[in-house]
Design an enzyme around this catalytic site. Structure first.
Site, PDB file in Angstrom:
ATOM      1  N   CYS A 174      -9.343  -3.733 -13.338  1.00  0.00           N
ATOM      2  CA  CYS A 174      -9.470  -2.521 -12.525  1.00  0.00           C
ATOM      3  C   CYS A 174      -8.595  -2.556 -11.273  1.00  0.00           C
ATOM      4  O   CYS A 174      -8.715  -1.705 -10.411  1.00  0.00           O
ATOM      5  CB  CYS A 174     -10.928  -2.257 -12.152  1.00  0.00           C
ATOM      6  SG  CYS A 174     -11.629  -3.495 -11.060  1.00  0.00           S
ATOM      7  N   ASN A 195      -6.463  -7.016  -7.385  1.00  0.00           N
ATOM      8  CA  ASN A 195      -5.905  -6.959  -6.018  1.00  0.00           C
ATOM      9  C   ASN A 195      -6.453  -8.097  -5.157  1.00  0.00           C
ATOM     10  O   ASN A 195      -5.704  -8.830  -4.513  1.00  0.00           O
ATOM     11  CB  ASN A 195      -6.254  -5.617  -5.347  1.00  0.00           C
ATOM     12  CG  ASN A 195      -5.688  -4.438  -6.093  1.00  0.00           C
ATOM     13  OD1 ASN A 195      -4.882  -4.598  -6.994  1.00  0.00           O
ATOM     14  ND2 ASN A 195      -6.102  -3.253  -5.718  1.00  0.00           N
ATOM     15  N   ASP A 196      -7.783  -8.219  -5.156  1.00  0.00           N
ATOM     16  CA  ASP A 196      -8.396  -9.274  -4.345  1.00  0.00           C
ATOM     17  C   ASP A 196      -8.211 -10.644  -4.980  1.00  0.00           C
ATOM     18  O   ASP A 196      -8.035 -11.637  -4.273  1.00  0.00           O
ATOM     19  CB  ASP A 196      -9.885  -8.990  -4.127  1.00  0.00           C
ATOM     20  CG  ASP A 196     -10.115  -8.101  -2.915  1.00  0.00           C
ATOM     21  OD1 ASP A 196      -9.253  -8.097  -2.015  1.00  0.00           O
ATOM     22  OD2 ASP A 196     -11.138  -7.395  -2.877  1.00  0.00           O
ATOM     23  N   HIS A 243       0.830  -1.199   0.000  1.00  0.00           N
ATOM     24  CA  HIS A 243       0.000   0.000   0.000  1.00  0.00           C
ATOM     25  C   HIS A 243       0.865   1.250   0.000  1.00  0.00           C
ATOM     26  O   HIS A 243       0.552   2.240  -0.643  1.00  0.00           O
ATOM     27  CB  HIS A 243      -0.909   0.007   1.237  1.00  0.00           C
ATOM     28  CG  HIS A 243      -2.278  -0.487   0.943  1.00  0.00           C
ATOM     29  ND1 HIS A 243      -2.683  -1.757   1.258  1.00  0.00           N
ATOM     30  CD2 HIS A 243      -3.327   0.109   0.338  1.00  0.00           C
ATOM     31  CE1 HIS A 243      -3.940  -1.910   0.880  1.00  0.00           C
ATOM     32  NE2 HIS A 243      -4.357  -0.805   0.323  1.00  0.00           N
ATOM     33  N   ARG A 248      -2.083  -8.875   0.884  1.00  0.00           N
ATOM     34  CA  ARG A 248      -1.121  -7.999   0.212  1.00  0.00           C
ATOM     35  C   ARG A 248      -0.536  -6.939   1.146  1.00  0.00           C
ATOM     36  O   ARG A 248       0.455  -6.303   0.815  1.00  0.00           O
ATOM     37  CB  ARG A 248      -1.756  -7.314  -0.989  1.00  0.00           C
ATOM     38  CG  ARG A 248      -2.811  -6.288  -0.657  1.00  0.00           C
ATOM     39  CD  ARG A 248      -3.280  -5.622  -1.925  1.00  0.00           C
ATOM     40  NE  ARG A 248      -4.364  -4.709  -1.688  1.00  0.00           N
ATOM     41  CZ  ARG A 248      -4.486  -3.548  -2.282  1.00  0.00           C
ATOM     42  NH1 ARG A 248      -3.586  -3.154  -3.144  1.00  0.00           N
ATOM     43  NH2 ARG A 248      -5.513  -2.773  -2.038  1.00  0.00           N
ATOM     44  N   ARG A 306     -16.773   4.170  -7.243  1.00  0.00           N
ATOM     45  CA  ARG A 306     -16.955   3.601  -5.904  1.00  0.00           C
ATOM     46  C   ARG A 306     -18.065   4.345  -5.176  1.00  0.00           C
ATOM     47  O   ARG A 306     -18.027   5.570  -5.065  1.00  0.00           O
ATOM     48  CB  ARG A 306     -15.654   3.709  -5.107  1.00  0.00           C
ATOM     49  CG  ARG A 306     -14.481   2.949  -5.717  1.00  0.00           C
ATOM     50  CD  ARG A 306     -13.292   2.986  -4.765  1.00  0.00           C
ATOM     51  NE  ARG A 306     -12.166   2.218  -5.269  1.00  0.00           N
ATOM     52  CZ  ARG A 306     -11.122   2.742  -5.896  1.00  0.00           C
ATOM     53  NH1 ARG A 306     -11.060   4.043  -6.090  1.00  0.00           N
ATOM     54  NH2 ARG A 306     -10.140   1.985  -6.333  1.00  0.00           N
ATOM     55  N   ARG A 342     -20.323   0.869  -9.282  1.00  0.00           N
ATOM     56  CA  ARG A 342     -20.219  -0.370  -8.493  1.00  0.00           C
ATOM     57  C   ARG A 342     -21.139  -0.279  -7.291  1.00  0.00           C
ATOM     58  O   ARG A 342     -21.108   0.725  -6.558  1.00  0.00           O
ATOM     59  CB  ARG A 342     -18.773  -0.586  -8.023  1.00  0.00           C
ATOM     60  CG  ARG A 342     -18.589  -1.901  -7.279  1.00  0.00           C
ATOM     61  CD  ARG A 342     -17.144  -2.161  -6.908  1.00  0.00           C
ATOM     62  NE  ARG A 342     -16.668  -1.229  -5.886  1.00  0.00           N
ATOM     63  CZ  ARG A 342     -15.410  -1.234  -5.414  1.00  0.00           C
ATOM     64  NH1 ARG A 342     -14.535  -2.083  -5.906  1.00  0.00           N
ATOM     65  NH2 ARG A 342     -15.037  -0.370  -4.493  1.00  0.00           N
ATOM     66  N   GLU A 349     -13.242 -11.245  -8.669  1.00  0.00           N
ATOM     67  CA  GLU A 349     -12.170 -10.992  -7.703  1.00  0.00           C
ATOM     68  C   GLU A 349     -12.029 -12.137  -6.697  1.00  0.00           C
ATOM     69  O   GLU A 349     -11.280 -12.045  -5.733  1.00  0.00           O
ATOM     70  CB  GLU A 349     -12.404  -9.672  -6.976  1.00  0.00           C
ATOM     71  CG  GLU A 349     -13.805  -9.511  -6.438  1.00  0.00           C
ATOM     72  CD  GLU A 349     -14.105  -8.083  -5.968  1.00  0.00           C
ATOM     73  OE1 GLU A 349     -13.176  -7.357  -5.607  1.00  0.00           O
ATOM     74  OE2 GLU A 349     -15.290  -7.719  -5.969  1.00  0.00           O
TER      75      GLU A 349
END
Length: 572
Positions: free
Chosen positions: A504, A456-457, A190, A467, A297, A333, A433
């Site tokens: 994404c 990411n997921d 991060h 992560r 988002r 989303r 994901e």
């Protein structure tokens, strides 16, 4: 004497400044006691310090917006929860009242006690949380003496330390730090992602930095090559000036791409979508020629408030985003609260065991059907103002897709009966994901209109590696053969069904991965607008036909090394 230290370039940039060395936080406070008549005043100091830190973190939270608010906010929320732990305050009070310790020494004793508990745990992830404890304790210690935690007078300095918490990165930049060098960390942490968003040069993994660099040394940080030069000579300084000029020219050239198409050398158009959550993001995406918003988002409406936003408030936000993109599609989303995104309205469970595997995303929406219905109504109403798509997060099965489709159909019919204008067709998409969704995709791909892969997921769940856990830095990687194969399968299934698929996750915004993604057949990328120009440049340097030809063996790669070799050969 000149010294060179090699690290890993994690956020591009160059800098010249003095070293501010920060050794790993160890609260070195000698045992000291107070007189009985001083106890209450000392207790009050502790309470004041906690309030001060709480207000400081709240102020930082308020200053953040856009993607930063989302990313850094997670860590601020975690630290705020630690501050609210009644055991922390009671423990400090008890140590001062019963032992007669000073506030500083009581703080050290509490830190050591909590650290002992965490360090004795078998779970490496929980052990790694000691870093968060130290961050919070460090802030409290600084607050006891009313000074910024290790940040005073750092303007123009280069911070050299073992690690930097994500929540600290924005603060460092605001304080005027020119660059950061750490002995630990990874490209996909991060902290690295946020440094790239803030354009703050960052080198990680410079293992010798704390032993070879002294406070006050002059440093050149070349975060293009991952090199730190300590006490540079004239040759280094001349080379640095040339590098700075070259970097400025690069930025200028990138700006010239603002109005250019995102097209490969051989004429294949790649769609760049924007990840957005604020008006600023929308305006930036529009100005940079985004194909549309690939991921809007909606959590920001629910976070930082004690009231669940009603249909009207949600409708206004979605409508404004649609109007801001002037005819380009906005992919909204549905609510993705849960796991590390807890709200103040009580929707997401704060103390859920294994929250990453818990009630989040579409699961949370399905468990609150009325709330889900309100959000779908607001989205459908916004569709009257421009093209809109609906994206469902955390899908695992066909049943979830069919449930959402039925509910959305019911909502649209209800609006039509009320005489409310709604677009004739509103595409419905699924976020892939979770490995189960990728594997089960053939069973529901015909029921959706598009796909978005949240890498990411997907990497996290596929490899069972958090992560954010530095101890697993080598394990969490999109270059794992299993992930490459899964991504290839997703693209093949989507293509066979005639459904577009976008990426994404963070790798969409990292030009190092652009050849890999395009080689696997991806033609749509969604990212923060701040990364558009770098990715557009990378795309324009690719010969698509040649790339696809050479990438055929990727999905059959046996190990990470062979994938790395292929990628390095494309970016050399």
């Amino acid at each position: 004497m000149r010294r060179a230290i090699q690290g890993i370039p994690a956020a591009r940039g160059v800098a010249l400044g003095r070293a501010r060395v920060r050794m790993p936080l160890m609260l070195e406070v000698e045992r000291e006691t107070i007189q009985p008549d001083e106890v209450e005043a000392e207790v009050e100091r502790v309470h004041d310090a906690i309030e001060f830190v709480r207000a400081e973190m709240h102020e930082l939270r308020q200053r953040l917006h856009g993607a930063l608010a989302h990313e850094i906010g997670e860590f601020l929320d975690l630290h705020a929860l630690m501050l609210d732990d009644p055991e922390l305050l009671q423990g400090l009070d008890t140590l001062i009242r019963t032992k007669g310790y000073t506030a500083d020494y009581a703080l050290r004793k509490q830190r050591d006690r909590v650290a002992h508990v965490f360090l004795s745990m078998d779970d490496p992830y929980l052990r790694s949380r000691i870093d968060d404890i130290d961050q919070v304790i460090g802030r409290l210690h600084a607050a006891l003496h009313r000074r910024d935690a290790d940040l005073q007078g750092v303007a123009g300095d280069i911070l050299v330390t073992d690690a930097v918490a994500p929540a600290e990165i924005a603060q460092l930049q605001a304080q005027g730090v020119l660059a950061v060098v750490t002995t630990t960390g990874s490209l996909l942490s991060h902290t690295a992602i946020l440094a790239r968003s803030l354009h703050l040069p960052l080198i990680v993994g410079a293992t010798q930095a704390l032993t070879k660099i002294n406070d006050g040394d002059v440093l050149i940080v070349d975060a293009l090559e991952g090199l730190v030069i300590c006490e540079p000579d004239q040759t280094d300084l001349t080379a640095h000036r040339k590098r700075v000029d070259a970097f400025k020219r690069e930025r200028k050239q990138l700006n010239r791409l603002r109005r250019e198409p995102t097209r490969t050398r051989d004429g294949v158009d790649i769609k760049l979508w924007a990840n957005a959550e604020s008006r600023e993001d929308i305006a930036e995406a529009h100005g940079l020629g985004a194909a549309g918003v690939g991921l809007y988002r909606t959590e920001f409406l629910f976070l930082g408030t004690h009231e669940i936003p009603d249909e009207e408030k949600q409708f206004n936000a979605y409508r404004d985003a649609v109007l801001g993109m002037t005819g380009r599609t906005v992919t909204i989303r549905t609510l993705d609260l849960g796991a590390d995104k807890s709200d103040d309205t009580g929707l997401a469970l704060r103390d859920e065991p294994n929250p990453a595997l818990g009630l989040r995303g579409i699961r949370l929406s399905m468990s609150r059907e009325k709330l889900f219905e309100i959000q779908l109504r607001a989205i459908a109403r916004a569709s009257a103002y421009g093209p809109v798509r609906v994206l469902l997060p955390m899908i695992t099965s066909r049943e979830e897709v069919l449930y959402a489709a039925r509910l959305f159909d019911r909502v649209r019919k209800s609006l039509a009966e009320e005489g409310v204008a709604v677009a004739e067709h509103i595409p419905l998409g699924a976020m892939i994901e979770i490995p189960a969704a990728a594997i089960a995709l053939p069973t529901f791909v015909s029921k959706i209109d598009f796909l978005s892969v949240g890498t990411n997921d997907l990497v996290q769940y596929l490899l069972a590696a958090d992560r954010n856990n530095e101890a697993l830095g080598d394990l969490y990687t999109p270059l794992h053969p299993a992930f490459i194969r899964m991504l290839s399968d997703i693209v093949r299934t989507a293509r066979k069904a005639g459904k577009p698929v976008a990426i994404c996750g963070e790798i969409a915004a990292d030009e190092a991965f652009t050849p890999l993604l395009l080689g696997l057949g991806i033609e749509e990328l969604s990212m923060h607008p701040g990364s558009f120009l770098q990715i557009r440049k990378a795309v324009r340097e690719i010969d698509h036909a040649q790339l696809v030809q050479s990438s055929r063996a990727l999905a059959r790669a046996k190990d990470r090394a062979s994938i790395m070799r292929w990628l390095e050969s494309r970016t050399a």
